[in-house]
Design a protein around this motif. Structure first.
Motif, short mmCIF file in Angstrom:
data_model
loop_
_atom_site.label_atom_id
_atom_site.label_comp_id
_atom_site.label_asym_id
_atom_site.label_seq_id
_atom_site.Cartn_x
_atom_site.Cartn_y
_atom_site.Cartn_z
N LEU A 1 33.13 35.99 36.17
CA LEU A 1 32.01 35.37 36.89
C LEU A 1 30.80 35.45 35.97
O LEU A 1 30.43 36.53 35.50
N ILE A 2 30.19 34.29 35.69
CA ILE A 2 29.01 34.24 34.83
C ILE A 2 27.81 33.79 35.66
O ILE A 2 27.85 32.74 36.30
N LEU B 1 29.59 35.96 46.00
CA LEU B 1 30.93 35.45 45.66
C LEU B 1 31.85 36.55 45.11
O LEU B 1 33.07 36.39 45.11
N ILE B 2 31.27 37.64 44.67
CA ILE B 2 32.06 38.72 44.04
C ILE B 2 33.24 39.17 44.92
O ILE B 2 34.37 39.24 44.42
N PRO B 3 33.05 39.46 46.21
CA PRO B 3 34.20 39.93 46.99
C PRO B 3 35.32 38.90 47.12
O PRO B 3 36.47 39.25 47.35
N HIS B 4 34.99 37.63 46.95
CA HIS B 4 35.97 36.56 47.15
C HIS B 4 36.63 36.14 45.83
O HIS B 4 37.76 35.65 45.83
N ILE B 5 35.93 36.35 44.73
CA ILE B 5 36.50 36.07 43.41
C ILE B 5 37.24 37.29 42.87
O ILE B 5 38.25 37.17 42.21
N GLN B 6 36.69 38.47 43.16
CA GLN B 6 37.18 39.74 42.62
C GLN B 6 37.31 39.68 41.10
O GLN B 6 38.41 39.82 40.55
N PRO B 7 36.19 39.44 40.43
CA PRO B 7 36.25 39.29 38.97
C PRO B 7 36.59 40.60 38.27
O PRO B 7 36.27 41.69 38.75
N GLU C 1 33.28 45.62 35.48
CA GLU C 1 32.76 45.55 34.11
C GLU C 1 31.68 44.48 34.03
O GLU C 1 31.84 43.37 34.51
N LEU C 2 30.56 44.84 33.40
CA LEU C 2 29.40 43.96 33.31
C LEU C 2 28.92 43.92 31.86
O LEU C 2 28.78 44.95 31.21
N ARG C 3 28.71 42.68 31.37
CA ARG C 3 28.21 42.51 30.01
C ARG C 3 27.02 41.55 30.03
O ARG C 3 27.02 40.60 30.81
N GLN C 4 26.08 41.80 29.14
CA GLN C 4 24.91 40.93 29.03
C GLN C 4 25.05 40.07 27.77
O GLN C 4 25.13 40.59 26.66
N THR D 1 40.66 32.80 35.56
CA THR D 1 39.71 31.76 35.97
C THR D 1 38.28 32.18 35.62
O THR D 1 37.91 33.34 35.76
N ILE D 2 37.50 31.20 35.17
CA ILE D 2 36.09 31.45 34.84
C ILE D 2 35.21 30.66 35.80
O ILE D 2 35.30 29.43 35.88
#
Length: 195
Positions: free
Chosen positions: A73-74, A22-28, A52-55, A2-3
């Motif tokens: 998550l964007i 939202l991070i703890p609830h999405i767990q991307p 993991e994080l990308r710009q 999911t995106i």
């Protein structure tokens, strides 16, 4: 997978704070920072996050990374850009924070036009899930706000309201989501409402 895309063409609506919470609830598996100011990058680096994080530097980055089989998550910037439009075009869920302030309602009108154009681009009716954010705790009647949204065919008002609170920036300074009180439940309800 999911995106989730947190986007609004108006700055200052709390997009990065919402994304962080939202991070703890999405767990991307992956967070894409699509904001030129790199706000979520700086916050997550403060917390030494292992996600993991990308710009994103181009629309091609967005397209390539969204094709990966990951929960993504964007976090978009507060402006209209090709990167934001391509992030929106890849979204399963668009979350659009806004306050109940009249100037932010005007911003939603502009964002609705952007969604209309991106919908034509992808040949799909895209809808932004509007999340009332930074709302005064005594405000409970949103009829005027609902009237504005009725005329915007690419918006849907979520039934969750995030109050104005010092807890969100206090946690953000540590690169974290709020962990106690009723706020984590509200953010969990955002995701439950979408799904």
């Amino acid at each position: 997978m999911t995106i989730y895309v947190v986007a609004n063409c108006k700055g200052g609506t709390g997009k990065t704070a919402i994304a962080l919470n939202l991070i703890p609830h999405i767990q991307p598996d992956l967070i894409i920072d699509a904001d030129a100011h790199k706000s979520i990058t700086f916050l997550l680096e403060t917390a030494n996050s292992l996600i993991e994080l990308r710009q994103a530097k181009s629309k091609e980055d967005i397209i390539k990374w969204c094709a990966e089989d990951k929960t993504i998550l964007i976090d978009c910037g507060g402006f209209d850009s090709a990167i934001t439009r391509y992030a929106i075009s890849q979204a399963d869920f668009i979350i659009t924070p806004t306050s109940d302030d009249p100037t932010e309602q005007f911003g939603l009108v502009v964002f609705n036009d952007v969604l209309k154009e991106v919908s034509k681009m992808v040949d799909c009716h895209l809808v932004a899930n509007v999340l009332l954010n930074k709302v005064h705790h005594s405000r409970t009647n949103f009829n005027d706000f609902k009237e504005t949204l009725k005329s915007l065919e690419h918006t849907n008002l979520l039934n969750v309201v995030i109050p104005h609170t010092a807890a969100i920036p206090q946690a953000a300074f540590k690169g974290e989501a709020v962990k106690s009180g009723s706020l984590p439940i509200k953010f969990e309800n955002v995701i439950k409402t979408l799904i």
